[in-house]
Motif scaffolding. Structure first.
Motif, PDB file in Angstrom:
ATOM      1  N   PRO A  20       0.642  -1.214  -0.025  1.00 59.62           N
ATOM      2  CA  PRO A  20       0.036   0.007   0.089  1.00 59.62           C
ATOM      3  C   PRO A  20       1.068   1.393   0.070  1.00 59.62           C
ATOM      4  CG  PRO A  20      -0.883  -1.652   1.582  1.00 59.62           C
ATOM      5  CD  PRO A  20       0.381  -2.112   1.079  1.00 59.62           C
ATOM      6  N   SER A  21       2.091   1.193   0.338  1.00 57.29           N
ATOM      7  CA  SER A  21       2.918   2.242   0.165  1.00 57.29           C
ATOM      8  C   SER A  21       3.742   2.715  -1.011  1.00 57.29           C
ATOM      9  CB  SER A  21       4.242   2.079   1.302  1.00 57.29           C
ATOM     10  OG  SER A  21       3.510   2.068   2.612  1.00 57.29           O
ATOM     11  N   ASP A  22       3.396   1.671  -2.132  1.00 58.47           N
ATOM     12  CA  ASP A  22       3.973   2.068  -3.487  1.00 58.47           C
ATOM     13  C   ASP A  22       2.643   2.732  -4.305  1.00 58.47           C
ATOM     14  OD1 ASP A  22       4.542   1.817  -6.012  1.00 58.47           O
ATOM     15  OD2 ASP A  22       5.010  -0.241  -5.702  1.00 58.47           O
ATOM     16  N   PRO A  23       3.055   4.265  -4.725  1.00 58.42           N
ATOM     17  CA  PRO A  23       2.124   4.806  -5.239  1.00 58.42           C
ATOM     18  C   PRO A  23       1.868   4.308  -6.767  1.00 58.42           C
ATOM     19  CG  PRO A  23       4.239   5.921  -5.294  1.00 58.42           C
ATOM     20  CD  PRO A  23       4.384   4.718  -4.445  1.00 58.42           C
ATOM     21  N   GLN A  25       1.553   1.052  -7.498  1.00 61.71           N
ATOM     22  CA  GLN A  25       0.633  -0.210  -7.159  1.00 61.71           C
ATOM     23  C   GLN A  25      -1.084   0.465  -6.899  1.00 61.71           C
ATOM     24  OE1 GLN A  25       1.131  -3.750  -5.112  1.00 61.71           O
ATOM     25  NE2 GLN A  25       3.351  -3.376  -4.988  1.00 61.71           N
ATOM     26  N   VAL A  26      -0.736   1.496  -6.465  1.00 58.96           N
ATOM     27  CA  VAL A  26      -2.144   1.993  -5.550  1.00 58.96           C
ATOM     28  C   VAL A  26      -2.735   2.957  -6.516  1.00 58.96           C
ATOM     29  CG1 VAL A  26      -2.918   3.848  -4.134  1.00 58.96           C
ATOM     30  CG2 VAL A  26      -1.432   2.327  -3.307  1.00 58.96           C
ATOM     31  N   ALA A  27      -2.046   3.426  -7.471  1.00 58.23           N
ATOM     32  CA  ALA A  27      -2.780   4.068  -8.783  1.00 58.23           C
ATOM     33  C   ALA A  27      -3.291   3.025  -9.662  1.00 58.23           C
ATOM     34  CB  ALA A  27      -1.773   5.035  -9.307  1.00 58.23           C
ATOM     35  N   THR A  28      -2.437   2.176 -10.091  1.00 60.33           N
ATOM     36  CA  THR A  28      -2.871   1.072 -10.932  1.00 60.33           C
ATOM     37  C   THR A  28      -4.274   0.315 -10.541  1.00 60.33           C
ATOM     38  OG1 THR A  28      -0.596   0.707 -11.911  1.00 60.33           O
ATOM     39  CG2 THR A  28      -2.150  -1.094 -12.170  1.00 60.33           C
ATOM     40  N   PHE A  29      -4.150   0.097  -9.069  1.00 60.30           N
ATOM     41  CA  PHE A  29      -5.403  -0.542  -8.818  1.00 60.30           C
ATOM     42  C   PHE A  29      -6.657   0.189  -8.842  1.00 60.30           C
ATOM     43  CE2 PHE A  29      -8.425  -1.627  -5.235  1.00 60.30           C
ATOM     44  CZ  PHE A  29      -8.697  -2.975  -5.592  1.00 60.30           C
ATOM     45  N   ASN A  83     -15.717   2.831   2.257  1.00 63.28           N
ATOM     46  CA  ASN A  83     -14.414   2.696   1.882  1.00 63.28           C
ATOM     47  C   ASN A  83     -13.474   2.233   3.069  1.00 63.28           C
ATOM     48  OD1 ASN A  83     -14.125   3.917  -0.650  1.00 63.28           O
ATOM     49  ND2 ASN A  83     -14.759   5.809  -0.007  1.00 63.28           N
ATOM     50  N   LEU A  84     -12.672   1.406   3.010  1.00 58.00           N
ATOM     51  CA  LEU A  84     -11.818   0.794   3.876  1.00 58.00           C
ATOM     52  C   LEU A  84     -10.448   1.009   3.764  1.00 58.00           C
ATOM     53  CD1 LEU A  84     -13.931  -2.221   5.199  1.00 58.00           C
ATOM     54  CD2 LEU A  84     -13.624   0.033   6.315  1.00 58.00           C
ATOM     55  N   GLY A  85      -9.986   1.321   2.641  1.00 56.66           N
ATOM     56  CA  GLY A  85      -8.772   1.542   2.162  1.00 56.66           C
ATOM     57  C   GLY A  85      -8.180   0.547   0.916  1.00 56.66           C
ATOM     58  N   ILE A  86      -6.912   0.521   0.644  1.00 56.66           N
ATOM     59  CA  ILE A  86      -6.593  -0.354  -0.505  1.00 56.66           C
ATOM     60  C   ILE A  86      -6.044  -1.638   0.199  1.00 56.66           C
ATOM     61  CG2 ILE A  86      -4.526  -0.484  -2.171  1.00 56.66           C
ATOM     62  CD1 ILE A  86      -6.476   1.485  -2.762  1.00 56.66           C
ATOM     63  N   ALA A  87      -5.784  -1.862   1.137  1.00 51.40           N
ATOM     64  CA  ALA A  87      -5.288  -3.201   1.602  1.00 51.40           C
ATOM     65  C   ALA A  87      -6.461  -4.289   1.439  1.00 51.40           C
ATOM     66  CB  ALA A  87      -4.750  -3.293   3.019  1.00 51.40           C
ATOM     67  N   ALA A  88      -6.174  -5.338   0.657  1.00 51.16           N
ATOM     68  CA  ALA A  88      -7.428  -6.524   0.617  1.00 51.16           C
ATOM     69  C   ALA A  88      -8.612  -5.939   0.245  1.00 51.16           C
ATOM     70  CB  ALA A  88      -7.631  -7.050   2.154  1.00 51.16           C
ATOM     71  N   ALA A  89      -8.383  -4.869  -0.831  1.00 49.99           N
ATOM     72  CA  ALA A  89      -9.785  -4.379  -1.342  1.00 49.99           C
ATOM     73  C   ALA A  89     -10.388  -5.075  -2.495  1.00 49.99           C
ATOM     74  CB  ALA A  89      -9.382  -2.968  -1.504  1.00 49.99           C
TER      75      ALA A  89
END
Length: 289
Positions: A20-23, A25-29, A83-89
């Motif tokens: 989740p700290s990798d911008p 990865q987050v942006a792609t997801f 919304n609970l965040g990116i982890a396990a989303a």
């Protein structure tokens, strides 16, 4: 009351973010969850949890309920829509963000009042109002709908210790922070988890947990009053009860629980576990619009 089915007709879920700290990865997801091509930003084929027929039925029936003067519209969904965040989303509505927006935008645009989503699957009780975006990174649009996730009757382990363990594995918590968490009483552990989740929501511009700590655009849309505990319970086993007053139509949501236990503790002393008495761990009321 509407009960939705989200397994038979769903499209393949996305790959979860491993860091989740990798911008990147987050942006792609986030792009893929909004059905966008991460390279071009252009729309791709629509992905769905419900399937088009069920989605159309939900819209039609919600609109009809509002027109018929039904106060509360309670939508049961297997996976959370808040919304609970990116982890396990990937398995939640956050992995199908375009359809999530379509549902919440329909409720908002048609002024369908007093909508409550009730979900499970994450093994904890978390309550939050529902906001949506028209695309990744866009402003949050507030609705008057909210969600209650219901905790487990029994499971090893509940949301709290599971999330803390995952955060430790991902490097989001230091060993010192984990030691602080381990030493806290149950109420303190819940607050620790609340702050941990909110720390994942804040960088994305999402609304923090609860019905009393909202983004400015969401303030005042839900007339809620916390009576006992907090808007989350993530370290207990129990159940949640929904009461609607027949005269005032006020909704009271009460979660009962006992401290969670491990399989080893149950096997070592089953009578001690069986004799635990449930108590109210969270209770709030909402006056309908």
């Amino acid at each position: 009351m509407f009960t939705l089915e989200e397994r038979t007709f769903r499209d393949q879920e996305l790959d979860d973010v491993t860091n989740p700290s990798d911008p990147t990865q987050v942006a792609t997801f986030l792009a893929k969850s909004f059905d966008l091509d991460p390279a071009t930003g252009q729309p791709t084929a629509k992905r769905t949890l419900l399937g088009q027929a069920q989605l159309d039925d939900l819209k039609r029936d919600l609109l009809q309920a509002q027109q018929n003067g039904i106060t509360w519209k309670i939508i049961n969904v297997p996976e959370p829509i808040e919304n609970l965040g990116i982890a396990a989303a990937a398995d939640r509505y956050e992995g199908y963000a375009a359809e999530r927006t379509e549902i919440l935008k329909f409720i908002h645009d048609n002024d369908i009042k007093n909508v409550v989503f009730v979900s499970a699957d994450i093994h904890g009780t978390l309550v939050n109002n529902l906001t949506y975006q028209v695309g990744p990174g866009q402003p949050e649009i507030a609705t008057s709908a909210f969600e209650v996730t219901t905790g487990p009757v029994a499971f090893d382990a509940p949301f709290g210790p599971t999330v803390v363990g995952l955060a430790s594995q991902l490097g989001l918590l230091s060993p010192t922070q984990k030691a602080v968490y381990d030493a806290l009483p149950t109420a303190g552990k819940d607050q620790f988890v609340k702050q941990l989740v909110n720390a994942q929501l804040q960088p994305l511009g999402y609304d923090p947990l609860g019905l009393d700590d909202n983004l400015p655009q969401a303030n005042g849309l839900i007339n809620a009053k916390l009576l006992q505990g907090d808007y989350l319970s993530t370290h207990t086993y129990g159940w949640t009860k929904f009461d609607i007053d027949p005269q005032t139509q006020k909704l009271t949501v009460t979660t009962y629980g006992i401290p969670y236990y491990t399989e080893a503790e149950l096997q070592a002393n089953p009578n001690a576990i069986a004799s635990r008495t449930p108590s109210i761990v969270s209770q709030f009321e909402v006056t309908p619009t």
